[in-house]
Design an enzyme around this catalytic site. Structure first.
Site, mmCIF file in Angstrom:
data_model
loop_
_atom_site.group_PDB
_atom_site.id
_atom_site.type_symbol
_atom_site.label_atom_id
_atom_site.label_comp_id
_atom_site.label_asym_id
_atom_site.label_seq_id
_atom_site.Cartn_x
_atom_site.Cartn_y
_atom_site.Cartn_z
ATOM 1 N N ARG A 1 10.882 -1.236 11.129
ATOM 2 C CA ARG A 1 9.764 -0.864 11.947
ATOM 3 C C ARG A 1 9.694 -1.738 13.153
ATOM 4 O O ARG A 1 10.063 -2.825 13.223
ATOM 5 C CB ARG A 1 8.573 -0.882 11.123
ATOM 6 C CG ARG A 1 8.139 0.466 10.311
ATOM 7 C CD ARG A 1 7.001 0.349 9.539
ATOM 8 N NE ARG A 1 5.799 -0.378 9.857
ATOM 9 C CZ ARG A 1 4.823 -0.594 9.144
ATOM 10 N NH1 ARG A 1 4.669 0.189 7.993
ATOM 11 N NH2 ARG A 1 3.564 -0.888 9.618
ATOM 12 N N LYS B 1 0.658 -1.269 -0.029
ATOM 13 C CA LYS B 1 0.023 -0.158 -0.029
ATOM 14 C C LYS B 1 0.845 1.266 -0.141
ATOM 15 O O LYS B 1 0.687 1.994 -1.033
ATOM 16 C CB LYS B 1 -0.877 0.047 1.214
ATOM 17 C CG LYS B 1 -1.828 -1.235 1.530
ATOM 18 C CD LYS B 1 -2.979 -1.084 2.600
ATOM 19 C CE LYS B 1 -2.163 -1.242 3.857
ATOM 20 N NZ LYS B 1 -1.283 -2.564 4.116
ATOM 21 N N ARG C 1 -1.026 -8.875 13.057
ATOM 22 C CA ARG C 1 -1.504 -7.886 12.595
ATOM 23 C C ARG C 1 -2.354 -8.625 10.908
ATOM 24 O O ARG C 1 -3.240 -7.969 10.727
ATOM 25 C CB ARG C 1 -0.225 -6.822 11.619
ATOM 26 C CG ARG C 1 0.229 -5.851 12.516
ATOM 27 C CD ARG C 1 1.436 -5.345 11.987
ATOM 28 N NE ARG C 1 1.629 -4.880 10.660
ATOM 29 C CZ ARG C 1 2.944 -4.870 10.329
ATOM 30 N NH1 ARG C 1 4.108 -5.207 10.972
ATOM 31 N NH2 ARG C 1 2.839 -4.330 9.089
ATOM 32 N N ARG D 1 11.531 -5.591 5.002
ATOM 33 C CA ARG D 1 11.310 -4.112 4.821
ATOM 34 C C ARG D 1 12.406 -3.108 5.732
ATOM 35 O O ARG D 1 12.665 -3.218 6.746
ATOM 36 C CB ARG D 1 9.913 -3.710 5.327
ATOM 37 C CG ARG D 1 9.748 -2.262 5.047
ATOM 38 C CD ARG D 1 8.417 -1.851 5.444
ATOM 39 N NE ARG D 1 7.607 -2.574 6.159
ATOM 40 C CZ ARG D 1 6.082 -2.626 6.264
ATOM 41 N NH1 ARG D 1 5.473 -1.938 5.455
ATOM 42 N NH2 ARG D 1 5.613 -3.233 7.283
ATOM 43 N N ARG E 1 -10.106 0.844 8.344
ATOM 44 C CA ARG E 1 -9.634 -0.340 8.818
ATOM 45 C C ARG E 1 -10.592 -1.179 9.316
ATOM 46 O O ARG E 1 -10.187 -2.256 9.888
ATOM 47 C CB ARG E 1 -8.514 0.083 9.755
ATOM 48 C CG ARG E 1 -7.394 -1.286 9.657
ATOM 49 C CD ARG E 1 -6.323 -0.218 9.409
ATOM 50 N NE ARG E 1 -5.156 -1.028 9.663
ATOM 51 C CZ ARG E 1 -3.961 -0.857 8.957
ATOM 52 N NH1 ARG E 1 -3.782 0.234 8.669
ATOM 53 N NH2 ARG E 1 -2.965 -1.583 9.306
HETATM 54 P P1 AP5 Z 1 4.692 -1.493 1.887
HETATM 55 O O1 AP5 Z 1 4.322 -0.849 0.826
HETATM 56 O O2 AP5 Z 1 5.396 -0.971 2.818
HETATM 57 O O3 AP5 Z 1 3.336 -2.261 2.292
HETATM 58 P P2 AP5 Z 1 2.053 -1.862 3.368
HETATM 59 O O4 AP5 Z 1 0.895 -2.489 2.586
HETATM 60 O O5 AP5 Z 1 2.184 -0.256 3.400
HETATM 61 O O6 AP5 Z 1 2.494 -2.564 4.502
HETATM 62 P P3 AP5 Z 1 2.284 -2.011 6.207
HETATM 63 O O7 AP5 Z 1 2.877 -3.025 6.985
HETATM 64 O O8 AP5 Z 1 2.517 -0.411 6.239
HETATM 65 O O9 AP5 Z 1 0.771 -2.254 6.328
HETATM 66 P P4 AP5 Z 1 -0.161 -2.277 7.660
HETATM 67 O O10 AP5 Z 1 -1.346 -2.065 7.087
HETATM 68 O O11 AP5 Z 1 0.237 -3.452 8.315
HETATM 69 O O12 AP5 Z 1 0.567 -1.169 8.624
HETATM 70 P P5 AP5 Z 1 0.195 0.435 8.862
HETATM 71 O O13 AP5 Z 1 1.419 1.298 8.800
HETATM 72 O O14 AP5 Z 1 -0.934 0.980 7.957
HETATM 73 O O15 AP5 Z 1 5.465 -2.709 1.359
HETATM 74 C C1 AP5 Z 1 5.993 -3.959 2.110
HETATM 75 C C2 AP5 Z 1 7.463 -4.366 1.859
HETATM 76 O O16 AP5 Z 1 7.282 -5.222 0.686
HETATM 77 C C3 AP5 Z 1 8.438 -3.267 1.429
HETATM 78 O O17 AP5 Z 1 9.669 -3.811 1.711
HETATM 79 C C4 AP5 Z 1 8.448 -3.139 0.076
HETATM 80 O O18 AP5 Z 1 9.608 -2.615 -0.619
HETATM 81 C C5 AP5 Z 1 7.904 -4.697 -0.398
HETATM 82 N N1 AP5 Z 1 7.282 -4.570 -1.630
HETATM 83 C C6 AP5 Z 1 6.184 -3.977 -1.936
HETATM 84 N N2 AP5 Z 1 5.441 -4.223 -3.074
HETATM 85 C C7 AP5 Z 1 6.076 -5.249 -3.601
HETATM 86 C C8 AP5 Z 1 6.060 -6.054 -4.574
HETATM 87 N N3 AP5 Z 1 5.081 -6.046 -5.608
HETATM 88 N N4 AP5 Z 1 6.810 -7.033 -4.824
HETATM 89 C C9 AP5 Z 1 7.982 -7.470 -3.805
HETATM 90 N N5 AP5 Z 1 8.276 -6.532 -2.767
HETATM 91 C C10 AP5 Z 1 7.038 -5.524 -2.730
HETATM 92 O O19 AP5 Z 1 -0.566 0.428 10.216
HETATM 93 C C11 AP5 Z 1 0.695 -0.030 11.527
HETATM 94 C C12 AP5 Z 1 -0.217 -0.097 12.759
HETATM 95 O O20 AP5 Z 1 -0.946 1.267 13.026
HETATM 96 C C13 AP5 Z 1 -1.329 -0.952 12.595
HETATM 97 O O21 AP5 Z 1 -1.147 -2.429 12.990
HETATM 98 C C14 AP5 Z 1 -2.484 -0.607 13.647
HETATM 99 O O22 AP5 Z 1 -1.991 -0.794 14.837
HETATM 100 C C15 AP5 Z 1 -2.212 0.955 13.441
HETATM 101 N N6 AP5 Z 1 -3.067 1.614 12.752
HETATM 102 C C16 AP5 Z 1 -2.880 2.027 11.421
HETATM 103 N N7 AP5 Z 1 -4.054 2.502 10.854
HETATM 104 C C17 AP5 Z 1 -5.072 2.276 11.738
HETATM 105 C C18 AP5 Z 1 -6.084 2.415 11.477
HETATM 106 N N8 AP5 Z 1 -6.763 3.027 10.418
HETATM 107 N N9 AP5 Z 1 -7.186 2.240 12.852
HETATM 108 C C19 AP5 Z 1 -6.464 1.776 13.799
HETATM 109 N N10 AP5 Z 1 -5.318 1.571 13.967
HETATM 110 C C20 AP5 Z 1 -4.342 1.836 12.618
HETATM 111 MG MG MG Z 2 2.309 0.968 4.831
#
Ligand code: AP5
Ligand code: MG
Length: 226
Positions: A159, A13, A170, A127, A88
């Protein structure tokens, strides 16, 4: 336009949002980034949510909905947002609809990145994120520059929630609370599926065809890429 980019943890994402921001000058609203910013600055909110984020659970809807309203109410970002990590759960999806209506906006497109659990584990454990500019890399799939420096003054970091145990939690949270939102958006006809197992640039190209579909004029944005 307002676009939601949806998918499990590690689906890509953030990676795709970064590219969309550069190409279409959108404002990236990443709730994960907002929360990590609060945590690293040890704000009152940051101290309150640190444990929740590191446990892989969701931060409360009240907190999240407040953060979102601050941005949606800002006319600078009107109809120009890419939502990464919000909504979410069903409650947040409903709240987003209410807020968008209140500020005379709408969702134009929901992109669902479909990725297997195997890939997710590799992506999350590999990552690396630049501490300064937020650029996202991967030890296995998208390696950082050879000197391990992304930009001046930035260092590449893992992270705190990118360990196997938290990633598992997660993913469970995603399956139980987040996935059901897909039905909510499917009914609106705005949902588009993308195979997130493909290469980063192939996925981006597919997303661009959907941007075209919602009527984004590529010529208008051509100057941004030069
Ligand atoms: P990346 O692009 O970083 O993936 P992502 O989908 O952004 O993954 P996240 O881990 O950030 O998602 P998440 O939803 O768990 O975390 P968030 O920060 O939102 O890519 C991942 C890796 O893969 C990278 O190394 C990249 O280079 C590689 N990659 C990408 N595309 C690729 C491809 N096509 N092929 C190969 N490699 C690839 O949330 C974190 C925490 O915050 C949550 O757990 C929760 O506690 C809290 N939180 C966040 N939002 C909310 C909300 N709305 N409500 C409540 N709590 C929340
Ligand atoms: Mg992300």
């Amino acid at each position: 336009m307002n676009v939601i980019i949806f998918g499990p943890p590690g689906a890509g994402k953030g990676t795709q949002s970064e590219r969309l921001v550069k190409k279409y000058a959108l404002f990236k609203l990443s709730t994960g980034d907002l929360l990590r910013h609060e945590i690293s600055n040890a704000t009152t909110l940051g101290k309150k949510i640190k444990e929740i984020v590191n446990s892989g659970k969701l931060v409360s809807d009240d907190i999240m909905n407040n953060l979102i309203e601050r941005i949606l109410s800002n006319p600078e970002h009107k109809n120009n947002i890419i939502f990464d990590g919000y909504p979410r759960n069903l409650e947040q999806a409903k709240n987003l609809s209410v807020l968008l209506k209140k500020y005379k906006q709408k969702v134009d497109l929901v992109i669902n990145l479909k990725v297997s659990l195997d890939s997710i584990v590799k992506r999350i454990t590999g990552r690396l994120v630049c501490s300064k500019c937020g650029n996202i890399f991967n030890k296995f799939f998208n390696p950082p520059p050879a000197n391990q420096v992304c930009c001046q003054g930035g260092s590449l970091q893992q992270r705190s929630d990118d360990n196997f145990e938290t990633a598992k939690k997660r993913y469970e949270t995603y399956e139980n609370l987040t996935m059901p939102i897909l039905n909510y958006y499917n009914k609106s006809g705005l949902l588009k599926e993308v195979d997130g197992e493909n290469k980063i640039e192939e996925i981006f190209s597919k997303i661009n065809t959907f941007m075209n579909w919602i009527g984004v004029d590529f010529e208008t944005y051509a100057h941004i890429n030069t």
